[in-house]
Scaffold this motif. Structure first.
Motif, short mmCIF file in Angstrom:
data_model
loop_
_atom_site.label_atom_id
_atom_site.label_comp_id
_atom_site.label_asym_id
_atom_site.label_seq_id
_atom_site.Cartn_x
_atom_site.Cartn_y
_atom_site.Cartn_z
N ILE A 74 0.95 -1.26 0.11
CA ILE A 74 0.09 0.15 -0.02
C ILE A 74 0.86 1.22 0.16
O ILE A 74 0.55 2.11 -0.73
N VAL A 75 1.86 1.36 0.78
CA VAL A 75 2.77 2.55 0.92
C VAL A 75 3.65 2.53 -0.43
O VAL A 75 3.61 3.78 -0.79
N GLU A 76 4.36 1.60 -0.73
CA GLU A 76 5.25 1.81 -1.81
C GLU A 76 4.42 1.65 -3.35
O GLU A 76 4.99 2.15 -4.38
N GLY A 77 3.58 0.70 -3.22
CA GLY A 77 2.81 0.33 -4.56
C GLY A 77 3.52 -0.61 -5.27
O GLY A 77 4.67 -0.80 -5.16
N PRO A 78 2.73 -1.54 -6.01
CA PRO A 78 3.40 -2.61 -6.62
C PRO A 78 4.33 -2.23 -7.81
O PRO A 78 4.98 -2.79 -8.03
N GLN A 79 4.05 -1.10 -8.44
CA GLN A 79 4.97 -0.64 -9.53
C GLN A 79 6.31 -0.34 -8.89
O GLN A 79 7.40 -0.55 -9.46
N VAL A 80 6.55 0.30 -7.85
CA VAL A 80 7.86 0.39 -6.97
C VAL A 80 8.60 -1.00 -7.10
O VAL A 80 9.70 -0.88 -7.20
N TRP A 81 7.79 -1.99 -6.61
CA TRP A 81 8.35 -3.28 -6.58
C TRP A 81 8.84 -3.60 -7.59
O TRP A 81 10.00 -4.59 -7.62
N ALA A 82 8.12 -3.69 -8.51
CA ALA A 82 8.43 -4.14 -10.00
C ALA A 82 9.55 -3.22 -10.60
O ALA A 82 10.50 -4.14 -11.20
N ASP A 83 9.54 -2.10 -10.38
CA ASP A 83 10.68 -1.27 -10.94
C ASP A 83 12.08 -1.60 -10.24
O ASP A 83 12.92 -1.69 -10.63
N GLY A 84 11.93 -1.75 -9.10
CA GLY A 84 13.18 -2.13 -8.24
C GLY A 84 13.65 -3.61 -8.45
O GLY A 84 14.96 -3.80 -8.71
N TRP A 85 12.83 -4.54 -8.59
CA TRP A 85 13.15 -5.85 -9.01
C TRP A 85 13.99 -5.86 -10.45
O TRP A 85 15.03 -6.53 -10.65
N GLN A 86 13.43 -5.05 -11.33
CA GLN A 86 13.93 -4.94 -12.67
C GLN A 86 15.20 -4.24 -12.71
O GLN A 86 16.18 -4.53 -13.09
N THR A 87 15.29 -3.18 -11.94
CA THR A 87 16.61 -2.49 -11.66
C THR A 87 17.35 -3.60 -11.06
O THR A 87 18.82 -3.63 -11.62
N ALA A 88 17.22 -4.30 -9.92
CA ALA A 88 18.30 -5.20 -9.57
C ALA A 88 18.75 -6.21 -10.45
O ALA A 88 19.96 -6.66 -10.48
N ILE A 89 17.69 -6.75 -11.29
CA ILE A 89 18.11 -7.92 -12.37
C ILE A 89 18.97 -7.20 -13.31
O ILE A 89 20.15 -7.71 -13.78
N SER A 90 18.88 -6.12 -13.71
CA SER A 90 19.53 -5.33 -14.74
C SER A 90 21.03 -4.91 -14.33
O SER A 90 21.97 -5.17 -15.11
N GLN A 91 21.06 -4.66 -13.11
CA GLN A 91 22.42 -4.25 -12.44
C GLN A 91 23.53 -5.22 -11.96
O GLN A 91 24.40 -5.51 -12.16
N ILE A 92 22.55 -6.28 -11.50
CA ILE A 92 23.41 -7.61 -10.96
C ILE A 92 23.30 -8.80 -11.89
O ILE A 92 24.05 -9.67 -11.75
N GLY A 93 22.37 -9.00 -12.54
CA GLY A 93 22.28 -10.02 -13.48
C GLY A 93 21.44 -10.92 -12.98
O GLY A 93 20.58 -11.06 -11.86
N PRO A 94 21.01 -12.06 -13.46
CA PRO A 94 20.17 -13.22 -13.23
C PRO A 94 20.69 -13.96 -11.81
O PRO A 94 19.91 -14.50 -11.14
#
Length: 156
Positions: free
Chosen positions: A53-73
Motif C-alpha cells: 500500500i505504501v510503496e505500490g506494486p509498481q515500485v516493487w516491480a521497478d526495483g526488481w527490474q533494476t536489480a536484475i539489470s544491474q546484478i544479473g540473473p
C-alpha cells in the motif's frame, strides 16, 4: 544524520523486541523457535500489505527490474541465500534468547558486531580512525567488565 537516528531507532527496536520476546516466552510452553516462527508469520501477514500500500506494486516491480539489470540473473540466488541465512541467524538468536537473559544476548550481539568489524578491517584493509578505535575499545572493555561482574555474581 538521518542514518544515525535510523540506526539508533533500529537498535532500540531490537532491544525492546528481545526484552518482550523473553517476557513472552517466560512461563509459557512456547520455545524460542516456535515464538520466532509465530513472529515471522505475523510480520509477513501484517507488513506485506502495508508495504504494498505504501510503496505500490509498481515500485516493487521497478526495483526488481533494476536489480536484475544491474546484478544479473544471479540476483535471485543472492536474495534466496541471504533470506535463508538471515532466517537461520534469527532462529539461532531466538534459541539463544530462550536460554539466556536479554542483556547477555545484547552483549553477545555487540561482540559479534565487533568481530565482524575487525574481520572486515583485516580483510578489506579499511582505514581506522581514532574515534572508531576508541568506540571498539569501549565496547570490548564494557563486555569484559560485564563478563567479570556476572562471573563474580555467580561465585559463592
Amino acid at each position: 544524520m538521518n542514518r544515525v537516528y535510523g540506526s539508533y531507532d533500529l537498535e532500540f527496536g531490537i532491544r525492546v523486541r528481545n526484552i518482550f520476546s523473553k517476557k513472552g516466552m517466560t512461563g509459557k510452553s512456547v520455545s524460542g523457535m516456535n515464538y520466532y516462527a509465530c513472529l515471522s508469520i505475523l510480520s509477513l501477514l501484517l507488513l506485506t500489505p502495508l508495504a504494498i500500500i505504501v510503496e505500490g506494486p509498481q515500485v516493487w516491480a521497478d526495483g526488481w527490474q533494476t536489480a536484475i539489470s544491474q546484478i544479473g540473473p544471479n540476483f535471485v540466488w543472492w536474495v534466496a541465500a541471504q533470506s535463508i541465512f538471515y532466517h537461520l541467524y534469527n532462529q539461532v538468536s531466538y534459541m539463544s534468547l530462550d536460554q539466556i537473559s536479554p542483556l547477555t544476548f545484547s552483549i553477545g550481539n555487540t561482540m559479534k558486531r565487533i568481530s565482524v568489524i575487525v574481520s572486515s578491517i583485516i580483510i578489506f584493509h579499511t582505514p581506522v580512525l581514532p574515534v572508531n578505535a576508541l568506540g571498539a575499545a569501549i565496547a570490548i572493555l564494557g563486555s569484559f567488565i560485564y563478563s567479570q561482574v556476572i562471573k563474580d555474581a555467580d561465585s559463592p
